[in-house]
Design an enzyme around this catalytic site. Structure first.
Site, PDB file in Angstrom:
ATOM      1  N   LYS A  13       0.835  -1.217   0.000  1.00 25.25           N
ATOM      2  CA  LYS A  13       0.000   0.000   0.000  1.00 25.25           C
ATOM      3  C   LYS A  13       0.865   1.261   0.000  1.00 25.25           C
ATOM      4  O   LYS A  13       0.640   2.181  -0.787  1.00 25.25           O
ATOM      5  CB  LYS A  13      -0.946   0.022   1.218  1.00 25.25           C
ATOM      6  CG  LYS A  13      -1.865  -1.188   1.310  1.00 25.25           C
ATOM      7  CD  LYS A  13      -2.805  -1.099   2.502  1.00 25.25           C
ATOM      8  CE  LYS A  13      -2.125  -1.106   3.851  1.00 25.25           C
ATOM      9  NZ  LYS A  13      -1.470  -2.374   4.200  1.00 25.25           N
ATOM     10  N   ARG A  25     -10.034   0.612   8.277  1.00 28.88           N
ATOM     11  CA  ARG A  25      -9.628  -0.745   8.649  1.00 28.88           C
ATOM     12  C   ARG A  25     -10.712  -1.478   9.424  1.00 28.88           C
ATOM     13  O   ARG A  25     -10.503  -2.640   9.806  1.00 28.88           O
ATOM     14  CB  ARG A  25      -8.381  -0.674   9.520  1.00 28.88           C
ATOM     15  CG  ARG A  25      -7.080  -0.872   8.757  1.00 28.88           C
ATOM     16  CD  ARG A  25      -5.976  -0.510   9.699  1.00 28.88           C
ATOM     17  NE  ARG A  25      -4.813  -1.306   9.578  1.00 28.88           N
ATOM     18  CZ  ARG A  25      -3.677  -0.862   9.028  1.00 28.88           C
ATOM     19  NH1 ARG A  25      -3.633   0.322   8.458  1.00 28.88           N
ATOM     20  NH2 ARG A  25      -2.614  -1.610   9.044  1.00 28.88           N
ATOM     21  N   ARG A  36      12.015  -6.133   5.480  1.00 32.47           N
ATOM     22  CA  ARG A  36      11.992  -4.690   5.736  1.00 32.47           C
ATOM     23  C   ARG A  36      12.431  -4.392   7.175  1.00 32.47           C
ATOM     24  O   ARG A  36      13.080  -3.395   7.437  1.00 32.47           O
ATOM     25  CB  ARG A  36      10.581  -4.138   5.492  1.00 32.47           C
ATOM     26  CG  ARG A  36      10.523  -2.628   5.612  1.00 32.47           C
ATOM     27  CD  ARG A  36       9.140  -2.079   5.373  1.00 32.47           C
ATOM     28  NE  ARG A  36       8.216  -2.448   6.424  1.00 32.47           N
ATOM     29  CZ  ARG A  36       6.923  -2.171   6.415  1.00 32.47           C
ATOM     30  NH1 ARG A  36       6.397  -1.546   5.401  1.00 32.47           N
ATOM     31  NH2 ARG A  36       6.155  -2.536   7.417  1.00 32.47           N
ATOM     32  N   ARG A  73      11.109  -0.155  12.504  1.00 28.82           N
ATOM     33  CA  ARG A  73       9.721  -0.210  12.985  1.00 28.82           C
ATOM     34  C   ARG A  73       9.587  -1.282  14.055  1.00 28.82           C
ATOM     35  O   ARG A  73       9.996  -2.417  13.865  1.00 28.82           O
ATOM     36  CB  ARG A  73       8.761  -0.496  11.817  1.00 28.82           C
ATOM     37  CG  ARG A  73       8.277   0.759  11.138  1.00 28.82           C
ATOM     38  CD  ARG A  73       7.404   0.480   9.950  1.00 28.82           C
ATOM     39  NE  ARG A  73       6.141  -0.172  10.286  1.00 28.82           N
ATOM     40  CZ  ARG A  73       5.094  -0.220   9.471  1.00 28.82           C
ATOM     41  NH1 ARG A  73       5.169   0.351   8.290  1.00 28.82           N
ATOM     42  NH2 ARG A  73       3.986  -0.834   9.827  1.00 28.82           N
ATOM     43  N   ARG A  76      -0.394  -8.819  13.279  1.00 30.08           N
ATOM     44  CA  ARG A  76      -0.977  -7.798  12.380  1.00 30.08           C
ATOM     45  C   ARG A  76      -1.812  -8.464  11.287  1.00 30.08           C
ATOM     46  O   ARG A  76      -2.898  -7.998  10.948  1.00 30.08           O
ATOM     47  CB  ARG A  76       0.139  -6.950  11.741  1.00 30.08           C
ATOM     48  CG  ARG A  76       0.697  -5.902  12.679  1.00 30.08           C
ATOM     49  CD  ARG A  76       2.078  -5.447  12.268  1.00 30.08           C
ATOM     50  NE  ARG A  76       2.127  -4.770  10.991  1.00 30.08           N
ATOM     51  CZ  ARG A  76       3.261  -4.541  10.318  1.00 30.08           C
ATOM     52  NH1 ARG A  76       4.422  -4.944  10.820  1.00 30.08           N
ATOM     53  NH2 ARG A  76       3.232  -3.903   9.171  1.00 30.08           N
TER      54      ARG A  76
HETATM   55  P1  AP5 Z   1       4.731  -1.547   1.895  1.00 30.16           P
HETATM   56  O1  AP5 Z   1       4.482  -0.753   0.671  1.00 30.16           O
HETATM   57  O2  AP5 Z   1       5.329  -0.851   3.071  1.00 30.16           O
HETATM   58  O3  AP5 Z   1       3.394  -2.322   2.327  1.00 30.16           O
HETATM   59  P2  AP5 Z   1       2.188  -1.818   3.192  1.00 30.16           P
HETATM   60  O4  AP5 Z   1       0.986  -2.539   2.695  1.00 30.16           O
HETATM   61  O5  AP5 Z   1       2.146  -0.311   3.212  1.00 30.16           O
HETATM   62  O6  AP5 Z   1       2.670  -2.397   4.588  1.00 30.16           O
HETATM   63  P3  AP5 Z   1       2.723  -1.733   6.013  1.00 30.16           P
HETATM   64  O7  AP5 Z   1       3.437  -2.678   6.905  1.00 30.16           O
HETATM   65  O8  AP5 Z   1       3.269  -0.348   6.008  1.00 30.16           O
HETATM   66  O9  AP5 Z   1       1.190  -1.689   6.286  1.00 30.16           O
HETATM   67  P4  AP5 Z   1       0.428  -1.979   7.568  1.00 30.16           P
HETATM   68  O10 AP5 Z   1      -0.932  -2.004   7.029  1.00 30.16           O
HETATM   69  O11 AP5 Z   1       0.780  -3.115   8.418  1.00 30.16           O
HETATM   70  O12 AP5 Z   1       0.968  -0.810   8.463  1.00 30.16           O
HETATM   71  P5  AP5 Z   1       0.458   0.635   8.765  1.00 30.16           P
HETATM   72  O13 AP5 Z   1       1.644   1.493   8.745  1.00 30.16           O
HETATM   73  O14 AP5 Z   1      -0.729   0.997   7.950  1.00 30.16           O
HETATM   74  O15 AP5 Z   1       5.615  -2.807   1.461  1.00 30.16           O
HETATM   75  C1  AP5 Z   1       6.121  -3.678   2.427  1.00 30.16           C
HETATM   76  C2  AP5 Z   1       7.518  -4.161   1.954  1.00 30.16           C
HETATM   77  O16 AP5 Z   1       7.354  -4.921   0.774  1.00 30.16           O
HETATM   78  C3  AP5 Z   1       8.455  -3.006   1.617  1.00 30.16           C
HETATM   79  O17 AP5 Z   1       9.751  -3.340   2.048  1.00 30.16           O
HETATM   80  C4  AP5 Z   1       8.389  -2.915   0.075  1.00 30.16           C
HETATM   81  O18 AP5 Z   1       9.574  -2.457  -0.477  1.00 30.16           O
HETATM   82  C5  AP5 Z   1       8.122  -4.368  -0.293  1.00 30.16           C
HETATM   83  N1  AP5 Z   1       7.287  -4.486  -1.507  1.00 30.16           N
HETATM   84  C6  AP5 Z   1       6.199  -3.740  -1.828  1.00 30.16           C
HETATM   85  N2  AP5 Z   1       5.689  -4.157  -2.993  1.00 30.16           N
HETATM   86  C7  AP5 Z   1       6.463  -5.194  -3.409  1.00 30.16           C
HETATM   87  C8  AP5 Z   1       6.449  -6.049  -4.548  1.00 30.16           C
HETATM   88  N3  AP5 Z   1       5.509  -5.915  -5.513  1.00 30.16           N
HETATM   89  N4  AP5 Z   1       7.371  -7.007  -4.642  1.00 30.16           N
HETATM   90  C9  AP5 Z   1       8.332  -7.156  -3.679  1.00 30.16           C
HETATM   91  N5  AP5 Z   1       8.422  -6.362  -2.575  1.00 30.16           N
HETATM   92  C10 AP5 Z   1       7.504  -5.403  -2.452  1.00 30.16           C
HETATM   93  O19 AP5 Z   1      -0.084   0.435  10.275  1.00 30.16           O
HETATM   94  C11 AP5 Z   1       0.783   0.144  11.346  1.00 30.16           C
HETATM   95  C12 AP5 Z   1      -0.022   0.037  12.625  1.00 30.16           C
HETATM   96  O20 AP5 Z   1      -0.680   1.302  12.894  1.00 30.16           O
HETATM   97  C13 AP5 Z   1      -1.167  -0.987  12.616  1.00 30.16           C
HETATM   98  O21 AP5 Z   1      -0.713  -2.268  12.949  1.00 30.16           O
HETATM   99  C14 AP5 Z   1      -2.118  -0.381  13.665  1.00 30.16           C
HETATM  100  O22 AP5 Z   1      -1.676  -0.655  14.962  1.00 30.16           O
HETATM  101  C15 AP5 Z   1      -1.981   1.105  13.418  1.00 30.16           C
HETATM  102  N6  AP5 Z   1      -2.973   1.612  12.444  1.00 30.16           N
HETATM  103  C16 AP5 Z   1      -2.703   2.149  11.221  1.00 30.16           C
HETATM  104  N7  AP5 Z   1      -3.837   2.506  10.609  1.00 30.16           N
HETATM  105  C17 AP5 Z   1      -4.841   2.183  11.448  1.00 30.16           C
HETATM  106  C18 AP5 Z   1      -6.255   2.295  11.344  1.00 30.16           C
HETATM  107  N8  AP5 Z   1      -6.861   2.797  10.270  1.00 30.16           N
HETATM  108  N9  AP5 Z   1      -7.001   1.856  12.405  1.00 30.16           N
HETATM  109  C19 AP5 Z   1      -6.420   1.350  13.509  1.00 30.16           C
HETATM  110  N10 AP5 Z   1      -5.079   1.216  13.650  1.00 30.16           N
HETATM  111  C20 AP5 Z   1      -4.297   1.629  12.631  1.00 30.16           C
END
Ligand code: AP5
Length: 194
Positions: free
Chosen positions: A14, A89, A128, A134, A145
């Site tokens: 994402k 979410r 990552r 992180r 997660r």
């Molecule tokens: P990346 O692009 O970072 O993936 P992502 O889907 O953004 O993953 P995140 O871990 O950032 O998402 P998340 O949903 O767990 O965390 P968030 O920060 O929202 O890619 C991941 C890796 O893969 C990277 O190294 C990238 O280079 C690689 N990659 C990407 N595409 C690729 C491909 N095609 N091929 C190979 N490699 C690839 O949330 C964190 C925490 O915050 C949550 O756990 C929760 O506690 C809280 N939180 C956030 N939003 C909310 C909400 N709305 N409600 C409640 N709690 C929330």
């Protein structure tokens, strides 16, 4: 105005795809994960509370996240549109977002759901974690997660499917290939700037 939700499990890409979409379509990026991590790093009251949930891989309470989003939408007066990354979410968040946008005479136009096999998600996030700093990028928290995602977030896809806004996209292909497919969907609504 064009508003997009980029949906998918942790590690589905994402954040990576949001960056590309922002560059090509000049949408205002709102990532709740980034906003929460900023609050944590500034040691605000909200950040200190949120950290307890984030460190365990649990979702932060709805009211906290909805409040943050509401402020961000209000701040971006002249946006061409928004890309919501990691939000909504839960069904409560999805309903709140609809109300916030309705208040601005706009709506969610499209939800693109990235689908990636679980083993690839874990592999990507563990990798990552070596460099990200992180606190939630270790195998134990990653598993929590992903579990939280399937329990509370995946059902939100149904909410948008009923509104006929959901498109599922394979997210395990190379970044550029996935981006091309996402772009084909977005182009039906909005022309690229760059
Ligand atoms: P990346 O692009 O970072 O993936 P992502 O889907 O953004 O993953 P995140 O871990 O950032 O998402 P998340 O949903 O767990 O965390 P968030 O920060 O929202 O890619 C991941 C890796 O893969 C990277 O190294 C990238 O280079 C690689 N990659 C990407 N595409 C690729 C491909 N095609 N091929 C190979 N490699 C690839 O949330 C964190 C925490 O915050 C949550 O756990 C929760 O506690 C809280 N939180 C956030 N939003 C909310 C909400 N709305 N409600 C409640 N709690 C929330």
């Amino acid at each position: 105005m064009f508003n997009l939700v980029l949906f998918g499990p942790p590690g589905s890409g994402k954040g990576t795809q949001s960056e590309n979409i922002v560059k090509k379509y000049q949408l205002q990026h709102i990532s709740t994960g980034d906003l929460l991590r900023d609050e944590v790093s500034r040691q605000t009251t909200l950040g200190t509370e949120a950290k307890k949930y984030m460190d365990q891989g649990m979702l932060v309470p709805d009211e906290v996240v909805i409040g943050m989003i509401s402020v961000k939408i209000d701040e971006a007066q002249d946006a061409r549109g928004f890309i919501f990354d990691g939000f909504p979410r839960t069904r409560t968040q999805a309903e709140a977002l609809d109300k916030l946008l309705e208040f601005k005479n706009t709506k969610i136009d499209l939800v693109l759901a990235l689908e990636v096999p679980e083993k690839d998600l874990i592999e990507r996030l563990v990798k990552r974690g070596i460099t990200s700093g992180r606190s939630d990028d270790n195998e134990e928290v990653i598993t929590a997660r992903i579990k939280e995602y399937y329990l509370k977030t995946e059902p939100v896809a149904q909410y948008y499917s009923h509104q006929e806004k959901l498109e599922r996209v394979e997210g395990h292909r190379p970044i550029e290939d996935t981006f091309n497919v996402l772009g084909k969907h977005i182009n039906k609504y909005l022309l690229p700037i760059a």
